[in-house]
Design a protein around this motif. Structure first.
Motif, PDB file in Angstrom:
ATOM      1  N   SER A 292       4.860 -10.318 -42.371  1.00  0.00           N
ATOM      2  CA  SER A 292       5.177 -11.551 -41.664  1.00  0.00           C
ATOM      3  C   SER A 292       3.877 -12.200 -41.196  1.00  0.00           C
ATOM      4  CB  SER A 292       6.062 -11.240 -40.463  1.00  0.00           C
ATOM      5  OG  SER A 292       5.327 -10.464 -39.512  1.00  0.00           O
TER       6      SER A 292
ATOM      7  N   LEU B  88       8.231 -21.925 -45.777  1.00  0.00           N
ATOM      8  CA  LEU B  88       8.951 -21.712 -44.520  1.00  0.00           C
ATOM      9  C   LEU B  88       8.023 -21.222 -43.424  1.00  0.00           C
ATOM     10  CD1 LEU B  88      12.190 -19.992 -45.904  1.00  0.00           C
ATOM     11  CD2 LEU B  88      11.854 -22.404 -45.294  1.00  0.00           C
TER      12      LEU B  88
ATOM     13  N   HIS C 235       6.892 -17.614 -43.590  1.00  0.00           N
ATOM     14  CA  HIS C 235       7.949 -16.604 -43.707  1.00  0.00           C
ATOM     15  C   HIS C 235       8.612 -16.586 -45.074  1.00  0.00           C
ATOM     16  CE1 HIS C 235       8.210 -15.041 -39.578  1.00  0.00           C
ATOM     17  NE2 HIS C 235       7.869 -16.267 -39.189  1.00  0.00           N
TER      18      HIS C 235
ATOM     19  N   PHE D  14      13.015 -14.961 -47.720  1.00  0.00           N
ATOM     20  CA  PHE D  14      12.676 -15.023 -46.302  1.00  0.00           C
ATOM     21  C   PHE D  14      12.154 -13.663 -45.863  1.00  0.00           C
ATOM     22  CE2 PHE D  14      13.984 -14.900 -41.713  1.00  0.00           C
ATOM     23  CZ  PHE D  14      13.100 -15.886 -41.281  1.00  0.00           C
TER      24      PHE D  14
END
Length: 459
Positions: free
Chosen positions: A159, A354, A357, A379
């Protein structure tokens, strides 16, 4: 569910096959680059080949071979700034093993060659690893000290918070001669990783893989894999930029291009999860081949802000359907737009990042005189967790994958996942993937007991 089949005609395959043939030619031309040459090793004084190790005598011979070929030895950051056609070479050592100081340092010092050592900061001072004093001595002797991250994590699986943690250089290093370059562990990186590296003040990165077709991205410099046969093959490998992935690269392009000559196949939809605007989660390249009751191959190749994405399916359904498509994408963060052709006509695609992400993507392909839409997304909510979704006229797929917290220093190579498919071949599926560096083998069991395997190589 609409039936995408259309009659086969040779004209429908001509344009995609021509594009694939051009890509194959460019791939060959891309290997004919002489600079920079990056030789990457880990341990010194151990066997070569897959272990990425080398003996002091062999290291000495490699240096002499490159010198006879007219190469000048530089550090990683110097290579990133060198003119495209200048013959420069880098001797690089990853992981920060103590054997580099004991056995490689004397060889390079005697030859007047600067080395580049990429250090895993959490291992400095541990048994078998460089000490802080040895790191400083190498630096004072003209070596470049780069970062191999905090704990050797698989960066492309992290992340945004995980990327910041792994790419942040310790305060004691940043306060002095801060590293200029990063070597991405396991050769795994993507646009998110490269952006974070730049944000941390790094000026270059080493990504592995075959040479770029044009000027290499300084944040993703190629470093063709060493082989156990470099004693005799090194001059040829250097001259042509050959990498262990070149046979896979050529096969992934030429096999779909030639397959249309083997018989008539009705047209079918693209692979459900294929994104022709693949960029945000792409390194320098990707090759994959899958067998799941049908054959599927994919190729992605990035050059700066551009990427080329190719997908092919064969043996789909009772009619032995086939698909070949290729798109060229351009990225202007956070958007990527793609256009191309497939065996039935024009192909369009797009994606949006995103915020570090992952990405959402969509594509449109014209079949039976009508546009068929597909969309999906990836994601990454937390380190080593990935949620995927995809939908097109053939059905819908949802999936979840996580890395088992084992061998964290090798990027957690074992991954387990599963999900559900609706539409074509419906039902639950489970999968297991094991990675060895930048290579991965995935096994899947799906609805109706269907078994499949997939081989992937990234760089």
């Amino acid at each position: 569910m609409p039936n995408p089949a259309v009659p086969f005609t040779p004209a429908r395959l001509r344009l995609p096959r021509l594009l694939l043939a051009v890509l194959a030619g460019l791939a060959l031309l891309g290997t004919a680059r002489s600079a920079p040459v990056v030789l990457v090793y880990h341990q010194v004084g151990v066997s070569g080949g897959a272990s990425l190790g080398i003996s002091p005598d062999a290291l000495n011979r490699r240096i002499e071979t490159l010198r006879r070929m007219g190469y000048r030895f530089v550090t990683s950051s110097e290579a990133a700034r060198a003119p495209v056609r200048e013959r420069v070479a880098v001797i690089q050592f990853d992981d920060g093993f103590e054997s580099v100081y004991r056995l490689a340092f004397p060889v390079l010092r005697a030859q007047g060659v600067p080395g580049t050592a990429y250090v895993i900061w959490s291992r400095v001072g541990r048994p078998g690893s460089l000490s802080a004093a040895q790191v400083q001595e190498l630096r004072e002797a003209g070596w470049e000290i780069g970062t191999h991250t905090h704990a050797h994590a698989a960066l492309a699986d992290l992340s945004p918070a995980g990327l910041r943690r792994e790419l942040t250089v310790p305060e004691q290093e940043a306060a002095g001669a801060a590293p200029r370059c990063v070597a991405y562990p396991l050769n795994r990186h993507d646009a998110r990783v490269r952006r974070e590296a730049r944000g941390q003040g790094l000026q270059c990165g080493v990504a592995g893989g075959p040479p770029a077709l044009g000027r290499a991205d300084p944040m993703a410099l190629p470093a063709p894999a060493i082989t156990a046969w470099d004693e005799s093959l090194l001059p040829m490998r250097v001259r042509w930029g050959l990498d262990a992935r070149v046979p896979l690269l050529l096969l992934s392009v030429t096999e779909p291009a030639l397959d249309g000559l083997r018989g008539e196949h009705p047209a079918t939809l693209p692979p459900l999860t294929w994104n022709p605007a693949h960029y945000e989660l792409l390194g320098n390249g990707l090759i994959s081949a899958a067998w799941r009751g049908e054959r599927e191959t994919r190729l992605a190749w990035r050059e700066g802000a551009w990427s080329v994405n190719v997908a092919a399916r064969r043996g789909v359904g009772a009619g032995n359907g086939a698909y070949t498509g290729a798109g060229v994408a351009f990225n202007v963060a956070p958007f990527t737009l793609a256009a191309g052709v497939d065996r039935s006509g024009p192909l369009l695609g797009g994606a949006v990042a995103l915020g570090g992400h992952g990405e959402l993507w969509g594509r449109a392909s014209r079949l039976q005189g009508a546009w068929q839409w597909g969309w999906g997304g990836t994601f990454i909510p937390a380190d080593y967790w990935v949620v995927t979704a995809a939908h097109d006229p053939s059905g819908t797929q949802l999936g979840l994958r996580a890395a088992v917290p084992w061998q964290s220093g090798e990027g957690r190579p074992l991954r387990l996942g599963g999900g559900y498919r609706w539409g074509e071949r419906p039902g639950p599926f489970v999968e297991a993937e094991y990675r060895i560096g930048s290579y991965a083998l995935t096994a899947e069991v799906g609805g109706g007991g269907r078994f499949g395997v997939k081989f992937t190589s990234v760089w």
